[in-house]
Design an enzyme around this catalytic site. Structure first.
Site, PDB file in Angstrom:
ATOM      1  N   CYS A 123       0.815  -1.226   0.000  1.00 30.25           N
ATOM      2  CA  CYS A 123       0.000   0.000   0.000  1.00 30.25           C
ATOM      3  C   CYS A 123       0.846   1.273   0.000  1.00 30.25           C
ATOM      4  O   CYS A 123       0.336   2.351  -0.274  1.00 30.25           O
ATOM      5  CB  CYS A 123      -0.937  -0.004   1.203  1.00 30.25           C
TER       6      CYS A 123
ATOM      7  N   ASN B 225     -10.438  -0.014   0.206  1.00 35.26           N
ATOM      8  CA  ASN B 225      -8.972  -0.008   0.192  1.00 35.26           C
ATOM      9  C   ASN B 225      -8.496  -0.328  -1.221  1.00 35.26           C
ATOM     10  O   ASN B 225      -8.834  -1.378  -1.769  1.00 35.26           O
ATOM     11  CB  ASN B 225      -8.464  -1.047   1.199  1.00 35.26           C
TER      12      ASN B 225
ATOM     13  N   HIS C 199      -3.100   6.913   3.406  1.00 33.92           N
ATOM     14  CA  HIS C 199      -3.623   5.680   2.808  1.00 33.92           C
ATOM     15  C   HIS C 199      -4.985   5.365   3.426  1.00 33.92           C
ATOM     16  O   HIS C 199      -5.207   5.575   4.623  1.00 33.92           O
ATOM     17  CB  HIS C 199      -2.641   4.539   3.076  1.00 33.92           C
TER      18      HIS C 199
HETATM   19  O1  UT7 Z   1      -3.985  -1.686   3.619  1.00 33.78           O
HETATM   20  C1  UT7 Z   1      -3.115  -2.476   4.366  1.00 33.78           C
HETATM   21  C2  UT7 Z   1      -3.260  -2.238   5.802  1.00 33.78           C
HETATM   22  N1  UT7 Z   1      -4.437  -2.894   6.316  1.00 33.78           N
HETATM   23  C3  UT7 Z   1      -5.062  -2.376   7.360  1.00 33.78           C
HETATM   24  O2  UT7 Z   1      -4.669  -1.336   7.818  1.00 33.78           O
HETATM   25  C4  UT7 Z   1      -6.215  -3.138   7.974  1.00 33.78           C
HETATM   26  C5  UT7 Z   1      -6.248  -2.932   9.480  1.00 33.78           C
HETATM   27  N2  UT7 Z   1      -7.290  -3.698  10.156  1.00 33.78           N
HETATM   28  C6  UT7 Z   1      -8.606  -3.377  10.073  1.00 33.78           C
HETATM   29  O3  UT7 Z   1      -8.962  -2.460   9.371  1.00 33.78           O
HETATM   30  C7  UT7 Z   1      -9.588  -4.138  10.931  1.00 33.78           C
HETATM   31  O4  UT7 Z   1      -8.880  -5.031  11.766  1.00 33.78           O
HETATM   32  C8  UT7 Z   1     -10.680  -4.919  10.129  1.00 33.78           C
HETATM   33  C9  UT7 Z   1     -11.622  -3.958   9.468  1.00 33.78           C
HETATM   34  C10 UT7 Z   1     -10.014  -5.791   9.079  1.00 33.78           C
HETATM   35  C11 UT7 Z   1     -11.486  -5.789  11.087  1.00 33.78           C
HETATM   36  O5  UT7 Z   1     -12.064  -4.993  12.102  1.00 33.78           O
HETATM   37  P1  UT7 Z   1     -11.903  -5.416  13.642  1.00 33.78           P
HETATM   38  O6  UT7 Z   1     -12.623  -4.407  14.413  1.00 33.78           O
HETATM   39  O7  UT7 Z   1     -10.444  -5.599  13.917  1.00 33.78           O
HETATM   40  O8  UT7 Z   1     -12.701  -6.782  13.705  1.00 33.78           O
HETATM   41  P2  UT7 Z   1     -12.200  -8.229  14.138  1.00 33.78           P
HETATM   42  O9  UT7 Z   1     -11.449  -8.882  13.020  1.00 33.78           O
HETATM   43  O10 UT7 Z   1     -11.514  -8.158  15.458  1.00 33.78           O
HETATM   44  O11 UT7 Z   1     -13.568  -8.969  14.333  1.00 33.78           O
HETATM   45  C12 UT7 Z   1     -14.514  -8.582  15.354  1.00 33.78           C
HETATM   46  C13 UT7 Z   1     -15.749  -9.423  15.212  1.00 33.78           C
HETATM   47  C14 UT7 Z   1     -15.470 -10.913  15.109  1.00 33.78           C
HETATM   48  O12 UT7 Z   1     -16.507 -11.607  15.768  1.00 33.78           O
HETATM   49  P3  UT7 Z   1     -16.308 -12.174  17.255  1.00 33.78           P
HETATM   50  O13 UT7 Z   1     -15.138 -13.097  17.189  1.00 33.78           O
HETATM   51  O14 UT7 Z   1     -16.051 -10.965  18.105  1.00 33.78           O
HETATM   52  O15 UT7 Z   1     -17.615 -12.852  17.532  1.00 33.78           O
HETATM   53  C15 UT7 Z   1     -15.549 -11.179  13.629  1.00 33.78           C
HETATM   54  O16 UT7 Z   1     -15.902 -12.513  13.347  1.00 33.78           O
HETATM   55  O17 UT7 Z   1     -16.449  -9.062  14.021  1.00 33.78           O
HETATM   56  C16 UT7 Z   1     -16.647 -10.242  13.222  1.00 33.78           C
HETATM   57  N3  UT7 Z   1     -16.554  -9.843  11.813  1.00 33.78           N
HETATM   58  C17 UT7 Z   1     -17.616  -9.428  11.119  1.00 33.78           C
HETATM   59  N4  UT7 Z   1     -18.909  -9.273  11.431  1.00 33.78           N
HETATM   60  C18 UT7 Z   1     -19.740  -8.806  10.474  1.00 33.78           C
HETATM   61  C19 UT7 Z   1     -15.461  -9.817  11.021  1.00 33.78           C
HETATM   62  N5  UT7 Z   1     -15.806  -9.373   9.805  1.00 33.78           N
HETATM   63  C20 UT7 Z   1     -17.122  -9.136   9.835  1.00 33.78           C
HETATM   64  C21 UT7 Z   1     -18.037  -8.679   8.868  1.00 33.78           C
HETATM   65  N6  UT7 Z   1     -19.328  -8.517   9.227  1.00 33.78           N
HETATM   66  N7  UT7 Z   1     -17.658  -8.355   7.610  1.00 33.78           N
END
Ligand code: UT7
Length: 329
Positions: A117, A286, A257
């Site tokens: 990125c 993204n 970004h």
């Molecule tokens: O460009 C390169 C650099 N990349 C980045 O900077 C990405 C950085 N990371 C992020 O932006 C975030 O970590 C994400 C957007 C990818 C994910 O958000 P998060 O708040 O970290 O969510 P998580 O992965 O910790 O998941 C939280 C919960 C989980 O459920 P439980 O285990 O708490 O029951 C996931 O299963 O949200 C659930 N979940 C979803 N629920 C509904 C994960 N994806 C989804 C979804 N819809 N699409």
């Protein structure tokens, strides 16, 4: 050979495919919902390239042609073409060579650069150095990312994030005193495996078994990446401002970004630039190395010669970088 003292962005164009993939479309594909996606990422829709056998070079060609029209650039005048992409058409030939062939860029040397990125900013640093060397006059950076090709549309954690698009940027010597004032590039490699496209390389070549394990798709440790993205982008933006004695009041815009609105909001708050930060993730998702150039075109109509900008990015590797520059067009 006369060496210029300053290089600048002298033209920029972006191109997005027409097809939109909205949050409500994704609700029909995986177990997700509009509210979760908006709250956790800020994304509302992304653009997707449809059409058989079209790759990132197709996007890059559209962006280059848009740049050509916009600034009256002759393809034969281009000295260097750098394509930044994480999703090249093929492992080789370089996607830059395919774009050059299609666009009639016959006098340039062409190569791809994968700095994830941060690719556009690493390439801008290189383009700046090429121009300042006096050896090359017109350097074009085409950032082209068909990210839908690396996205697993069965994985709700990642398929909501990405879109497709491209940009083309012309870097030349500055003739008006405005241009690229400083560049600061870094890598923090202890988290190198946190964002991973595992299959298809020399460690795990494409095999039926590897494809069955979904190793031909993007994966990441989202929470770890989130923290490092905040630290990384805030760090490079702060350091480049401090070492150039630039305060937030001097800046017209900060263009980070676009990976997650919460990351953007956090770094904006920490830097105190909430009113200067550009956020376009809601419309595009993204787009890897294309997001920073897209921030520029989004605000191009509001920019005047001499406006000061800080661009910053962060990506897999980890790679990160910031550029401090005046708008010179
Ligand atoms: O460009 C390169 C650099 N990349 C980045 O900077 C990405 C950085 N990371 C992020 O932006 C975030 O970590 C994400 C957007 C990818 C994910 O958000 P998060 O708040 O970290 O969510 P998580 O992965 O910790 O998941 C939280 C919960 C989980 O459920 P439980 O285990 O708490 O029951 C996931 O299963 O949200 C659930 N979940 C979803 N629920 C509904 C994960 N994806 C989804 C979804 N819809 N699409």
């Amino acid at each position: 050979m006369q060496r210029p003292t300053l290089a600048a962005i002298k033209g920029i164009a972006t191109w997005l495919p027409e097809t939109k993939l909205t949050n409500s479309d994704l609700e029909k594909m995986v177990d997700t919902n509009d509210q979760w996606i908006k709250e956790r990422t800020g994304i509302e829709e992304r653009r997707i390239l449809k059409g058989k056998n079209l790759g990132s070079s197709y996007l890059g060609v559209q962006a280059f042609n848009a740049l050509k029209e916009k600034v009256g650039l002759e393809p034969m005048e281009v000295d260097v073409l750098i394509c930044t992409t994480v999703v090249p058409d093929y492992k080789f030939p370089p996607t830059a060579c395919l774009i050059a062939e299609e666009c009639g860029i016959k006098n340039a040397f062409c190569y791809d650069m994968n700095a994830t990125c941060t690719g556009f900013l690493y390439a801008l640093d290189i383009a700046n150095s090429y121009v300042l060397s006096g050896k090359y006059k017109k350097v074009v950076i085409v950032s082209a990312e068909k990210l839908s090709s690396m996205t697993n549309y069965n994985d709700r954690a990642s398929c909501i994030l990405f879109g497709d698009g491209a940009s083309a940027v012309l870097v030349e010597a500055s003739d008006n005193g405005f241009g690229i004032k400083d560049t600061l590039m870094r890598s923090e490699t202890s988290g190198a495996m946190d964002i991973l496209f595992k299959g298809g390389g020399s460690v795990y070549p494409a095999t039926v078994e590897n494809v069955e394990k979904n190793w031909h798709y993007f994966t990441q440790d989202g929470r770890a990446v989130f923290k490092q993205a905040v630290l990384g982008m805030e760090g490079v933006a702060r350091d480049i401002m401090e070492r150039n004695n630039v305060t937030k009041d001097d800046l017209k815009f900060v263009m980070p970004h676009q990976a997650n609105k919460r990351i953007i909001d956090t770094i904006a708050k920490r830097l105190g630039v909430e009113d200067k930060v550009v956020t376009i993730i809601q419309k595009i998702g993204n787009l890897s190395s294309v997001t920073v150039p897209l921030c520029i075109t989004e605000k191009e109509d509001e920019l005047q010669k001499g406006d000061k900008l800080v661009l910053c990015a962060f990506g897999s590797g980890y790679t990160m970088g910031a550029v401090y520059m005046d708008w010179a067009i």
